[in-house]
Design a protein around this motif. Structure first.
Motif, PDB file in Angstrom:
ATOM      1  N   THR A 182     -66.710  11.255 -63.676  1.00  0.00           N
ATOM      2  CA  THR A 182     -68.094  11.435 -63.212  1.00  0.00           C
ATOM      3  C   THR A 182     -68.846  10.128 -63.031  1.00  0.00           C
ATOM      4  O   THR A 182     -69.847  10.078 -62.331  1.00  0.00           O
ATOM      5  CB  THR A 182     -68.876  12.302 -64.219  1.00  0.00           C
ATOM      6  N   GLY A 183     -68.376   9.074 -63.671  1.00  0.00           N
ATOM      7  CA  GLY A 183     -69.096   7.802 -63.599  1.00  0.00           C
ATOM      8  C   GLY A 183     -68.398   6.803 -62.711  1.00  0.00           C
ATOM      9  O   GLY A 183     -67.492   7.133 -61.944  1.00  0.00           O
ATOM     10  N   THR A 184     -68.828   5.569 -62.796  1.00  0.00           N
ATOM     11  CA  THR A 184     -68.174   4.482 -62.086  1.00  0.00           C
ATOM     12  C   THR A 184     -67.170   3.823 -63.024  1.00  0.00           C
ATOM     13  O   THR A 184     -67.097   4.155 -64.211  1.00  0.00           O
ATOM     14  CB  THR A 184     -69.204   3.441 -61.625  1.00  0.00           C
ATOM     15  N   SER A 185     -66.414   2.876 -62.517  1.00  0.00           N
ATOM     16  CA  SER A 185     -65.420   2.194 -63.338  1.00  0.00           C
ATOM     17  C   SER A 185     -65.576   0.695 -63.204  1.00  0.00           C
ATOM     18  O   SER A 185     -65.746   0.176 -62.104  1.00  0.00           O
ATOM     19  CB  SER A 185     -64.004   2.600 -62.925  1.00  0.00           C
ATOM     20  N   THR A 186     -65.529  -0.003 -64.345  1.00  0.00           N
ATOM     21  CA  THR A 186     -65.561  -1.464 -64.323  1.00  0.00           C
ATOM     22  C   THR A 186     -64.147  -2.025 -64.201  1.00  0.00           C
ATOM     23  O   THR A 186     -63.946  -3.230 -64.339  1.00  0.00           O
ATOM     24  CB  THR A 186     -66.220  -2.004 -65.610  1.00  0.00           C
ATOM     25  N   TRP A 187     -63.192  -1.170 -63.938  1.00  0.00           N
ATOM     26  CA  TRP A 187     -61.804  -1.603 -63.788  1.00  0.00           C
ATOM     27  C   TRP A 187     -61.471  -1.947 -62.343  1.00  0.00           C
ATOM     28  O   TRP A 187     -60.296  -2.014 -61.986  1.00  0.00           O
ATOM     29  CB  TRP A 187     -60.855  -0.499 -64.260  1.00  0.00           C
ATOM     30  N   ASP A 188     -62.472  -2.151 -61.499  1.00  0.00           N
ATOM     31  CA  ASP A 188     -62.219  -2.366 -60.072  1.00  0.00           C
ATOM     32  C   ASP A 188     -61.116  -3.398 -59.827  1.00  0.00           C
ATOM     33  O   ASP A 188     -60.196  -3.171 -59.038  1.00  0.00           O
ATOM     34  CB  ASP A 188     -63.504  -2.811 -59.369  1.00  0.00           C
ATOM     35  N   ALA A 189     -61.220  -4.539 -60.481  1.00  0.00           N
ATOM     36  CA  ALA A 189     -60.257  -5.612 -60.256  1.00  0.00           C
ATOM     37  C   ALA A 189     -58.884  -5.282 -60.838  1.00  0.00           C
ATOM     38  O   ALA A 189     -57.870  -5.844 -60.407  1.00  0.00           O
ATOM     39  CB  ALA A 189     -60.776  -6.910 -60.866  1.00  0.00           C
ATOM     40  N   TYR A 190     -58.841  -4.382 -61.803  1.00  0.00           N
ATOM     41  CA  TYR A 190     -57.586  -4.030 -62.465  1.00  0.00           C
ATOM     42  C   TYR A 190     -56.976  -2.751 -61.910  1.00  0.00           C
ATOM     43  O   TYR A 190     -55.819  -2.454 -62.190  1.00  0.00           O
ATOM     44  CB  TYR A 190     -57.815  -3.876 -63.968  1.00  0.00           C
ATOM     45  N   LEU A 192     -55.206  -1.414 -59.342  1.00  0.00           N
ATOM     46  CA  LEU A 192     -54.428  -1.926 -58.217  1.00  0.00           C
ATOM     47  C   LEU A 192     -54.021  -0.820 -57.247  1.00  0.00           C
ATOM     48  O   LEU A 192     -53.321  -1.091 -56.264  1.00  0.00           O
ATOM     49  CB  LEU A 192     -53.174  -2.642 -58.740  1.00  0.00           C
ATOM     50  N   ILE A 193     -54.458   0.408 -57.517  1.00  0.00           N
ATOM     51  CA  ILE A 193     -54.146   1.523 -56.623  1.00  0.00           C
ATOM     52  C   ILE A 193     -55.329   1.831 -55.719  1.00  0.00           C
ATOM     53  O   ILE A 193     -55.223   1.804 -54.494  1.00  0.00           O
ATOM     54  CB  ILE A 193     -53.777   2.793 -57.427  1.00  0.00           C
ATOM     55  N   TYR A 194     -56.489   2.105 -56.318  1.00  0.00           N
ATOM     56  CA  TYR A 194     -57.653   2.546 -55.556  1.00  0.00           C
ATOM     57  C   TYR A 194     -58.865   1.629 -55.695  1.00  0.00           C
ATOM     58  O   TYR A 194     -59.931   1.950 -55.177  1.00  0.00           O
ATOM     59  CB  TYR A 194     -58.047   3.967 -55.975  1.00  0.00           C
ATOM     60  N   GLY A 195     -58.721   0.529 -56.400  1.00  0.00           N
ATOM     61  CA  GLY A 195     -59.835  -0.402 -56.533  1.00  0.00           C
ATOM     62  C   GLY A 195     -61.046   0.192 -57.224  1.00  0.00           C
ATOM     63  O   GLY A 195     -62.181  -0.184 -56.929  1.00  0.00           O
ATOM     64  N   ASN A 197     -62.064   3.351 -57.066  1.00  0.00           N
ATOM     65  CA  ASN A 197     -62.662   4.460 -56.320  1.00  0.00           C
ATOM     66  C   ASN A 197     -62.395   5.773 -57.050  1.00  0.00           C
ATOM     67  O   ASN A 197     -61.269   6.285 -57.056  1.00  0.00           O
ATOM     68  CB  ASN A 197     -62.081   4.504 -54.901  1.00  0.00           C
ATOM     69  N   VAL A 198     -63.437   6.326 -57.668  1.00  0.00           N
ATOM     70  CA  VAL A 198     -63.293   7.529 -58.496  1.00  0.00           C
ATOM     71  C   VAL A 198     -62.885   8.734 -57.664  1.00  0.00           C
ATOM     72  O   VAL A 198     -62.079   9.570 -58.099  1.00  0.00           O
ATOM     73  CB  VAL A 198     -64.604   7.806 -59.260  1.00  0.00           C
ATOM     74  N   ASP A 199     -63.412   8.856 -56.443  1.00  0.00           N
ATOM     75  CA  ASP A 199     -63.066   9.989 -55.584  1.00  0.00           C
ATOM     76  C   ASP A 199     -61.571  10.008 -55.263  1.00  0.00           C
ATOM     77  O   ASP A 199     -60.948  11.079 -55.196  1.00  0.00           O
ATOM     78  CB  ASP A 199     -63.877   9.943 -54.282  1.00  0.00           C
ATOM     79  N   SER A 200     -60.999   8.838 -55.082  1.00  0.00           N
ATOM     80  CA  SER A 200     -59.558   8.762 -54.803  1.00  0.00           C
ATOM     81  C   SER A 200     -58.744   9.197 -56.019  1.00  0.00           C
ATOM     82  O   SER A 200     -57.698   9.839 -55.880  1.00  0.00           O
ATOM     83  CB  SER A 200     -59.177   7.336 -54.391  1.00  0.00           C
TER      84      SER A 200
END
Length: 208
Positions: A182-190, A192-195, A197-200
């Motif tokens: 439901t939230g965002t993720s600070t793992w964007d850089a880590y 390596l699949i969807y950057g 993107n929670v919807d993905s």
């Protein structure tokens, strides 16, 4: 001679009182690894294994006849013992992928709400859960009954859970993970699949 000894003692005393504890710390082998790098490493190890063209690691394309060999065709004929393909797959998925994901989730759980908001922590945990579920899905597909309930623990002789029970448990856990995205993720850089993107990740979970 006496003066030399006294001077040597003074030098030794001076340097022995200096704090040199940093010399015992290896900067290339940290004792504590944060959740992001653990998550990224689990992705790399999982995808490297599944996409590998090395006959020591992954012969699925040969067994399914997507590929064929013109020479040295033992691998196509289900040669498992000499190359220990099953053992390599087992070790990689359990000891590296699942272990890193479990450790990443533990790190997230200990992170304060001030550093990472609760919704964000729930999303990160859900992403790790989905990747762990996918990994167990591969393990059950390959081996059937496997350690699940007692996996990644101190018991060196864990029980083997029934494969059907594991599948049902994984489906239930997927539903929980989807609801927690439901939230965002600070793992964007880590991620390596969807950057990040929670919807993905929701689409992946629903596909599984």
């Amino acid at each position: 001679m006496k003066k030399i000894l006294i001077f040597s003692c003074l030098i030794f005393t001076f340097f022995s009182c200096e704090d040199l504890t940093e010399l015992n710390v290896d900067p290339k082998n940290p004792l504590v690894v944060e959740s992001g790098p653990l998550f990224a490493n689990s992705i790399v190890e999982l995808f490297d294994l599944m996409a590998s063209t090395n006959v020591n690691d992954n012969n699925f394309r040969l067994w399914s006849q997507y590929w064929a060999q013109t020479t040295y065709s033992d691998e196509s004929n289900y040669e498992l013992n000499e190359r220990n393909v099953s053992g390599r797959t087992w070790d990689k998925l359990y000891a590296t992928v699942v272990k890193d994901l479990r450790d990443a989730k533990k790190f997230v759980a200990t992170t304060t709400d001030e550093d990472v908001p609760p919704a964000e922590k729930a999303t990160q945990t859900a992403m790790a859960d989905i990747l762990e579920i996918f990994t167990y899905h591969i393990l059950v597909d390959i081996f059937g009954d496997i350690p699940y309930t007692d996996a990644i623990g101190n018991d060196i002789t864990p029980i083997y859970d029934n494969d059907e029970d594991i599948y049902n448990t994984l489906i239930t856990k997927l539903d929980v993970a989807i609801n927690n995205l439901t939230g965002t993720s600070t793992w964007d850089a880590y991620d390596l699949i969807y950057g990040g993107n929670v919807d993905s990740w929701k689409k992946l979970a629903n596909s599984l």
